[in-house]
Design a protein around this motif. Sequence first.
Motif, PDB file in Angstrom:
ATOM      1  N   GLU A 184       0.812  -1.216   0.000  1.00 10.74           N
ATOM      2  CA  GLU A 184       0.000   0.000   0.000  1.00 10.74           C
ATOM      3  C   GLU A 184       0.845   1.266   0.000  1.00 10.74           C
ATOM      4  O   GLU A 184       0.310   2.370  -0.019  1.00 10.74           O
ATOM      5  N   ARG A 232       4.592   1.281  -5.003  1.00 20.91           N
ATOM      6  CA  ARG A 232       3.953   1.659  -6.262  1.00 20.91           C
ATOM      7  C   ARG A 232       4.987   2.147  -7.278  1.00 20.91           C
ATOM      8  O   ARG A 232       4.935   1.789  -8.460  1.00 20.91           O
ATOM      9  N   SER A 285      -2.155  -5.590  -3.938  1.00 20.12           N
ATOM     10  CA  SER A 285      -2.360  -4.402  -4.761  1.00 20.12           C
ATOM     11  C   SER A 285      -1.195  -4.306  -5.726  1.00 20.12           C
ATOM     12  O   SER A 285      -0.073  -4.699  -5.399  1.00 20.12           O
ATOM     13  N   ASN A 306     -10.665  -4.628  -8.058  1.00 15.76           N
ATOM     14  CA  ASN A 306     -11.177  -3.263  -8.045  1.00 15.76           C
ATOM     15  C   ASN A 306     -10.066  -2.351  -8.545  1.00 15.76           C
ATOM     16  O   ASN A 306      -8.988  -2.289  -7.945  1.00 15.76           O
ATOM     17  N   PHE A 307     -10.312  -1.650  -9.663  1.00 14.93           N
ATOM     18  CA  PHE A 307      -9.291  -0.761 -10.213  1.00 14.93           C
ATOM     19  C   PHE A 307      -9.562   0.665  -9.758  1.00 14.93           C
ATOM     20  O   PHE A 307     -10.634   1.223  -9.996  1.00 14.93           O
ATOM     21  N   ASP A 308      -8.599   1.246  -9.064  1.00 11.17           N
ATOM     22  CA  ASP A 308      -8.669   2.635  -8.628  1.00 11.17           C
ATOM     23  C   ASP A 308      -8.068   3.498  -9.735  1.00 11.17           C
ATOM     24  O   ASP A 308      -6.838   3.602  -9.866  1.00 11.17           O
ATOM     25  N   SER A 309      -8.916   4.109 -10.555  1.00  6.84           N
ATOM     26  CA  SER A 309      -8.445   4.869 -11.712  1.00  6.84           C
ATOM     27  C   SER A 309      -7.671   6.115 -11.300  1.00  6.84           C
ATOM     28  O   SER A 309      -6.777   6.572 -12.023  1.00  6.84           O
ATOM     29  N   ALA A 310      -8.008   6.670 -10.146  1.00  6.98           N
ATOM     30  CA  ALA A 310      -7.305   7.863  -9.684  1.00  6.98           C
ATOM     31  C   ALA A 310      -5.857   7.540  -9.316  1.00  6.98           C
ATOM     32  O   ALA A 310      -4.938   8.310  -9.584  1.00  6.98           O
ATOM     33  N   GLU A 311      -5.668   6.368  -8.686  1.00  8.85           N
ATOM     34  CA  GLU A 311      -4.330   5.950  -8.248  1.00  8.85           C
ATOM     35  C   GLU A 311      -3.649   5.032  -9.256  1.00  8.85           C
ATOM     36  O   GLU A 311      -2.488   4.653  -9.067  1.00  8.85           O
ATOM     37  N   HIS A 312      -4.391   4.633 -10.314  1.00  7.75           N
ATOM     38  CA  HIS A 312      -3.884   3.652 -11.285  1.00  7.75           C
ATOM     39  C   HIS A 312      -3.397   2.390 -10.569  1.00  7.75           C
ATOM     40  O   HIS A 312      -2.319   1.864 -10.835  1.00  7.75           O
ATOM     41  N   LEU A 313      -4.230   1.904  -9.669  1.00  7.28           N
ATOM     42  CA  LEU A 313      -3.855   0.799  -8.791  1.00  7.28           C
ATOM     43  C   LEU A 313      -4.944  -0.268  -8.805  1.00  7.28           C
ATOM     44  O   LEU A 313      -6.134   0.044  -8.731  1.00  7.28           O
ATOM     45  N   HIS A 370      -6.638  -3.289  -6.783  1.00  5.50           N
ATOM     46  CA  HIS A 370      -6.799  -3.918  -5.469  1.00  5.50           C
ATOM     47  C   HIS A 370      -7.453  -5.284  -5.682  1.00  5.50           C
ATOM     48  O   HIS A 370      -8.467  -5.392  -6.382  1.00  5.50           O
TER      49      HIS A 370
END
Length: 435
Positions: free
Chosen positions: A85, A90, A114, A143-150, A152
């Motif tokens: 995390e 990252r 992640s 789950n794709f966090d588009s803001a973080e390009h991450l 989960h």
Amino acid sequence: MSVFKIRGGKKLKGEIIPQGAKNEALQILSAVLLTSEPVTIHNIPNIVDVNKLIDLIGDLGCKVEKLGAESYRFTAASVNTQFLETENYRKKAAALRGSVMLLGPILARFGKASIPKPGGDKIGRRRLDTHFIGFQKLGAKFNFDSAEHLFHIDASELKGSYMLLDEASVTGTANIIMAAVLAKGTTTIYNAACEPYLQQLCLMLNRMGAKISGIGSNLITIQGVDKLGGTEHTLLPDMIEIGSFIGLAAMTQSEITIKNCRIDMLGIIPEIFRRLGIKMEFRGDDIHIPSQERYEIETFIDGSILTIADAPWPGFTPDLLSIVLVVATQAKGTVLIHQKMFESRLFFVDKLIDMGAQIILCDPHRATVIGLERRQSLRGIKMASPDIRAGVSLLIAALSANGVSEISNIDQIDRGYQNIDSRLKALGADIERTN
């Protein structure tokens, strides 16, 4: 940024030992996270991508002990999944495409992970769908966090499943296998990749206590187990380096012996170079390439132009098509190179054309090479390495060329080839690394 300065046109001579296999190393090193017991790995190449992965494994809390120049012991008794995390993770994972191989072991053993969108070569789109769909079939939730390009991933309840892969992805197959070995029940993977490196991974996992059958075929069955133990493993020699050295010998009219090749694991690679007219002798497990002034490309039986294309194993590896293309520039005859898997991997041919090669780039996937038959040598120019394999192909072209060449962005070459300049110097190459 480092640069190679090469004075070409020199014949080389001597013996060279291929490094441990880069592509196998990325899978095998990731697999050490599947157990809390020590795993010892030998013949690890000292290259940028592998060293970055070892660094990441250490950051996760795995104990890393260097036992020798090419041997390490890994003990993943205490793994800190919270590191996944962090911004540090990252940044490092995004810079290394091989970081995606950590997913399978982490999901299998710890149930969550992640990962950012990985980096790597600029050779066109390289999908991760096969990895992710395979994990989903085992019960993982994304789950794709588009803001973080991450991404989960929740894999708290992995269960065996039947799956037919949409492509025979080597890394995808390896990742799914590593996730499935600790899942409940039986997993069946059809259209699985079956490269030697994947066979090595499966054999290692079985020594650790996994139950994998169908090794070497495209139908893999995994019976999940509760835990895995430690083991010891030696990486194969790198088949891409071996092919690169065969091409180097042909282009520079050199007499080179490549030692300890594991010829039984090279598949169709020697035969493809023979079809370009390159002579070679198998001496035990060594490959001897004699000095050869001329070599002639075969045609098909009906006399039509030879086509060399990449394909899943046991077909020809895409990583050597760049080498084959360069070697063909000085052959007698014509060949069509068809790069099916990556749409940007042939774009380095403009540099070869500037050097005097006769190449027609038909489209992003196909190039026709009209051999010069040594009627004229390539000429030295300034150029940049776009990716690992193209970089070494340009290096081989420069070593055969008249005059001085400069190759910048050689960090790309260092990602896949261990101390390549000093090893080539030992054969008599005039190559200098400068900043």
